[in-house]
Design an enzyme around this catalytic site. Structure first.
Site, mmCIF file in Angstrom:
data_model
loop_
_atom_site.group_PDB
_atom_site.id
_atom_site.type_symbol
_atom_site.label_atom_id
_atom_site.label_comp_id
_atom_site.label_asym_id
_atom_site.label_seq_id
_atom_site.Cartn_x
_atom_site.Cartn_y
_atom_site.Cartn_z
ATOM 1 N N HIS A 446 2.081 2.873 6.123
ATOM 2 C CA HIS A 446 0.707 2.474 6.534
ATOM 3 C C HIS A 446 0.148 3.598 7.217
ATOM 4 O O HIS A 446 -1.011 3.249 7.514
ATOM 5 C CB HIS A 446 1.051 1.307 7.116
ATOM 6 C CG HIS A 446 -0.288 0.302 6.977
ATOM 7 N ND1 HIS A 446 -1.475 0.606 6.703
ATOM 8 C CD2 HIS A 446 -0.093 -1.006 7.047
ATOM 9 C CE1 HIS A 446 -2.187 -0.305 6.471
ATOM 10 N NE2 HIS A 446 -1.562 -1.422 6.652
ATOM 11 N N ASP A 450 -3.159 2.597 2.322
ATOM 12 C CA ASP A 450 -3.898 1.065 3.011
ATOM 13 C C ASP A 450 -3.694 0.087 1.880
ATOM 14 O O ASP A 450 -3.244 0.563 0.922
ATOM 15 C CB ASP A 450 -5.325 1.182 3.362
ATOM 16 C CG ASP A 450 -6.047 1.668 2.306
ATOM 17 O OD1 ASP A 450 -6.938 2.469 2.352
ATOM 18 O OD2 ASP A 450 -5.830 1.437 1.244
#
Lengths: 476, 372
Positions: A446, A450
């Site tokens: 992350h 995304d």
């Protein structure tokens, strides 16, 4: 030392308490002598020199090759002590006594002499010293006895002395729980069993987990109609469990996993899962399997999954990237080296298929076959195991639906594929049909990926697999 | 034909009673059995089983067996020292460690194995080998075969056709030997030559010998004929009927616990882990870019695991932290290419993604693994 002596010197009535001996040795010795009215002033244990017996063929010296025991170990009669070698013959030397090893007279690779002491064993004073005879003095167990034990399905290990004790007391060895090495029945196991039978009161043993099973079953709860009367509650005793914890160092494959996964911890993972309808792909594979077989290749689903992933990575190259240590630079890798998690006898291994972006589905199948056979033979090379940029794990071949895979650094994404299940689904006409459904669970880093990117990649990958003909349009 | 019909005779009546008791007890002081399996591990497990379970007081046993290609090392030998492990892996030849002493041999279906089981007291290797020689001479009187003082059987006074080893336990013992009928001598000589240099160990070394197949001396001889001749001679000497009972090493009811024994013989811990402690002192010649690096490597291996490892790399060739990681990683691990590859490639995942570093690392890894 004293502990061992106490166990064998005592009668059923008293000393089972092993802890008593931790303190003053001499005090206990004297108190013993009083109670047992011993006339001979024997020391705590007698050290006997166990000599190396005749090997045969006129051999006078042998080389000590391996010790099975070390100083301080307790041995039982017939336990293996060491392995010696003489002129192409390997000889297992077994102990003639029960006792504790006090001294090894030779080190590995030393020459040992027949007739000279091999080890010093401290034996129980009560037993006395056996006369100097050839090691082979007890007649071997008759084959019928052996057969009898084998038929029962397990071998009851016990020395002849223990067997005699059991026989004298009409005890069946199979009913006694052995607490010695390899579940061997020791003298105190017989004594414990006897104590239970006669109802003698024993102080609680410090080893709480080893409790012999209750022989007589307590009253079973009465039928419902007797509810009015008092229902005797069954007393359940814990079942004797003689297992021991085993600690061993983490090495090899496990160590590799520890290193990889500890590094993976630093990556903030997020997960994304979806369901893929593989009905068309299943059919396609059925058609192509015999073609591949004719070319000598086993075609599974993986080559399709891998190629579809590569096509997806062409559109979303950030999933085929690597983040540097300080999270300052992202490197977009040109090659799609797609790793395939493999479960081998030794553990988890992840070889990769190189340059999938220029491979056909068949090429991938060939390469997978090669990696799989090398993997199961334990012969994968360094180039097969390095350079991966993206990984797929087909855990579904073993089982499962959704998973939470761990990203393998320095990669930034991984996908776990569940098993293919036949489930009812609705088609465009609103009718129920049999669909071949597989679940995929993606994990991504992350810090640079995304959710939207992952989702779009997954949708693209899914569309290629749900409609394999569309792969043809984009195949390079 | 004889074997098949007798096999049926022996088995059918026993189906109702305990097969084991019927199988093992025969009239007379001897029993001749032959394995139906060509798997080295299964056959070695049968030897173990008989050694541990059978009462050989009343009857002795002769066990006849042959194996598909395998290299068998003695109990206290070092496989790295004795054979070409890379070649074995390439050719899919099995590696086994037997429980008896002695040197390394190559087995294939052209080699027959004979195991003589007796009580410890009756252990007598010379007698057994003389029996074999007598059987060979009875079959082909013109054969020049004799037993030397190293318990080898020699053909024409110079070629070794049989090697011997033995195992003695508390009450029983066995002596087994090979017999070259029609083995592949080319494979034999290539697999039994170790390319290893710089290995120091106290493991039992093998004595290389000039070998010859009996088939080369007399092309009419087959393994079956030899087995039969030896069984016949054994039967005569033990005053029993000349029939060979077939035994299946996978039969758990006949040989309880046999599959566990077979498995144990195949474990890494037994085959490689039982190697006596040894040390390696060698030099890797690594070709890097345009130069050749001479890298000294010293390792101590105990129980098949790396105890100590020292690699003399040029300064700063690898970042210092990484060198320490490498040593820490492989210390305690098996001296095995598979495990070392896995560990070292894993370490590569954790270092900076530098192509130069990667190629150096891969080069070092490949060279290290080549040692194993």
């Amino acid at each position: 030392v004293c502990i061992h002596r106490v166990r064998s010197c005592s009668s059923i009535r008293f000393i089972k308490s092993k802890y008593v001996c931790v303190f003053d040795k001499s005090a206990l010795k004297f108190s013993h002598q009083q109670r047992l009215f011993r006339t001979s002033a024997v020391s705590c244990g007698q050290i006997v020199q166990f000599k190396l017996s005749d090997i045969g063929e006129g051999i006078t010296e042998v080389t000590v090759k391996e010790w099975y025991i070390k100083e301080g170990d307790s041995v039982s009669q017939f336990d293996s002590i060491c392995e010696v070698q003489s002129d192409k013959a390997s000889v297992t030397i077994t102990s003639r006594y029960d006792g504790i090893i006090r001294k090894l007279h030779y080190s590995i690779d030393d020459i040992a002499f027949v007739g000279k002491p091999l080890v010093d064993i401290e034996i129980d004073a009560s037993k006395g010293v056996a006369s100097e005879e050839d090691v082979v003095e007890t007649p071997p167990m008759s084959h019928e006895e052996h057969t009898h034990q084998e038929i029962k399905g397990h071998k009851t290990l016990a020395t002849p002395a223990v067997r005699r004790l059991a026989m004298e007391n009409n005890i069946k060895l199979s009913e006694v729980v052995g607490t010695g090495k390899d579940n061997r029945i020791l003298k105190e196991d017989i004594l414990n069993y006897l104590a239970k039978q006669t109802g003698a009161i024993l102080p609680p043993s410090p080893k709480a987990e080893i409790v012999p099973p209750q022989r007589r079953a307590e009253a079973v709860p009465a039928a419902p109609k007797d509810k009015a009367r008092k229902i005797p509650v069954p007393v359940s005793r814990p079942i004797a469990f003689a297992g021991k914890d085993k600690t061993e160092p983490v090495t090899g494959f496990q160590k590799a996993m520890v290193k990889t996964m500890s590094a993976a911890l630093k990556i903030p993972h997020f997960g994304y899962s979806d369901e893929i309808d593989l009905t068309q792909l299943v059919q396609l594979r059925e058609e192509l399997k015999p073609l591949a077989e004719m070319r000598g290749v086993k075609l599974s689903f993986m080559p399709f999954f891998i190629k579809a992933a590569s096509l997806g990575l062409l559109q979303y190259p950030i999933l085929n990237a690597s983040l540097d240590e300080n999270c300052q630079n992202v490197t977009y890798k040109a090659s799609h080296n797609i790793g395939v998690a493999m479960d081998t006898e030794q553990g988890l291994i992840v070889p990769n298929v190189k340059n999938v972006q220029v491979c056909s589905v068949f090429d991938i199948a060939v390469e997978l076959n090669r990696l799989q056979s090398l993997g199961s033979a334990g012969q994968l090379g360094t180039s097969d195991l390095t350079g991966g940029t993206f990984t797929l794990s087909n855990i579904g071949t073993i089982g499962g639906t959704y998973a939470k895979p761990v990203i393998l650094p320095p990669e930034v994404a991984i996908g776990a594929l569940g098993k293919i299940q036949v489930l009812p689904r609705f088609n465009s006409k609103g009718e129920v049909f049999k669909a071949q459904i597989m679940n995929v669970s993606w994990s991504a880093d992350h810090r640079i990926i995304d959710g939207a990117t992952m989702a779009r990649f997954s949708n693209l990958w899914k569309s290629y697999l749900e409609n394999p003909a569309s792969m043809l349009l984009d195949l390079k | 034909m004889v074997l098949q019909s007798l096999k049926n005779c022996l088995w059918l009546p026993c189906v109702l009673r305990t097969p084991k008791a019927c199988f093992w007890s025969t009239a007379g002081g001897g029993l001749i059995i032959q394995s139906v399996s060509n798997d080295i591990y299964q056959n070695l497990a049968v030897e173990d089983w008989i050694h541990d379970h059978m009462d050989l007081e009343k009857q002795q046993i002769l066990f006849l067996w042959r194996n598909s290609p395998a290299v068998v090392i003695g109990r206290h030998q070092n496989p790295w020292q004795e054979c070409n492990l890379k070649l074995l892996r390439q050719k899919n030849i099995k590696l086994a460690r037997r429980r008896s002493g002695g040197g390394t041999v190559y087995h294939d279906l052209g080699n027959i194995n004979l195991t003589f089981f007796t009580t410890r007291k009756k252990y007598e290797r010379m007698e057994n080998l003389k029996l074999v020689v007598k059987a060979l001479k009875a079959l082909r009187p013109q054969l020049d075969v004799h037993v030397n003082d190293r318990y080898d059987i020699l053909l024409d006074r110079q070629y070794k056709i049989s090697g011997t080893a033995a195992k003695l336990g508390r009450t029983s013992a066995y002596h087994h030997c090979t017999l070259l009928c029609n083995a592949d001598k080319f494979v034999l000589s290539s697999v039994l030559k170790s390319p290893f240099k710089g290995l120091k160990s106290n493991a039992t070394p093998s004595m290389p010998a000039l070998v010859k197949n009996l088939f080369e001396e007399d092309p009419s001889l087959t393994s079956e004929m030899l087995l039969d001749a030896i069984a016949k001679e054994y039967a005569v000497q033990h005053q029993i009927d000349h029939h060979i009972t077939l035994i299946n090493p996978a039969d758990e009811t006949l040989l309880p616990g046999i599959s566990d024994r077979t498995k144990e013989l195949q474990t890494w811990e037994w085959v490689y882990g039982k190697t006596p402690k040894f040390s390696i002192s060698t030099c890797l010649n690594m070709v890097y870019k345009d130069s050749v690096l001479d890298v000294k490597v010293n390792m101590d291996v105990k129980h098949g695991r790396i105890e100590v490892c020292n690699i003399d790399l040029p300064e700063q060739w690898l970042p210092p932290g990484l060198y320490n990681e490498l040593v820490k990683s492989i210390t305690g691990s098996k001296f095995c290419p598979n495990e070392t590859t896995t560990l070292l490639t894993t370490l590569l995942r954790l270092c900076p993604q530098d192509d130069e570093l990667h190629s150096r690392w891969s080069l070092l890894c490949d060279n290290m693994i080549r040692l194993m």
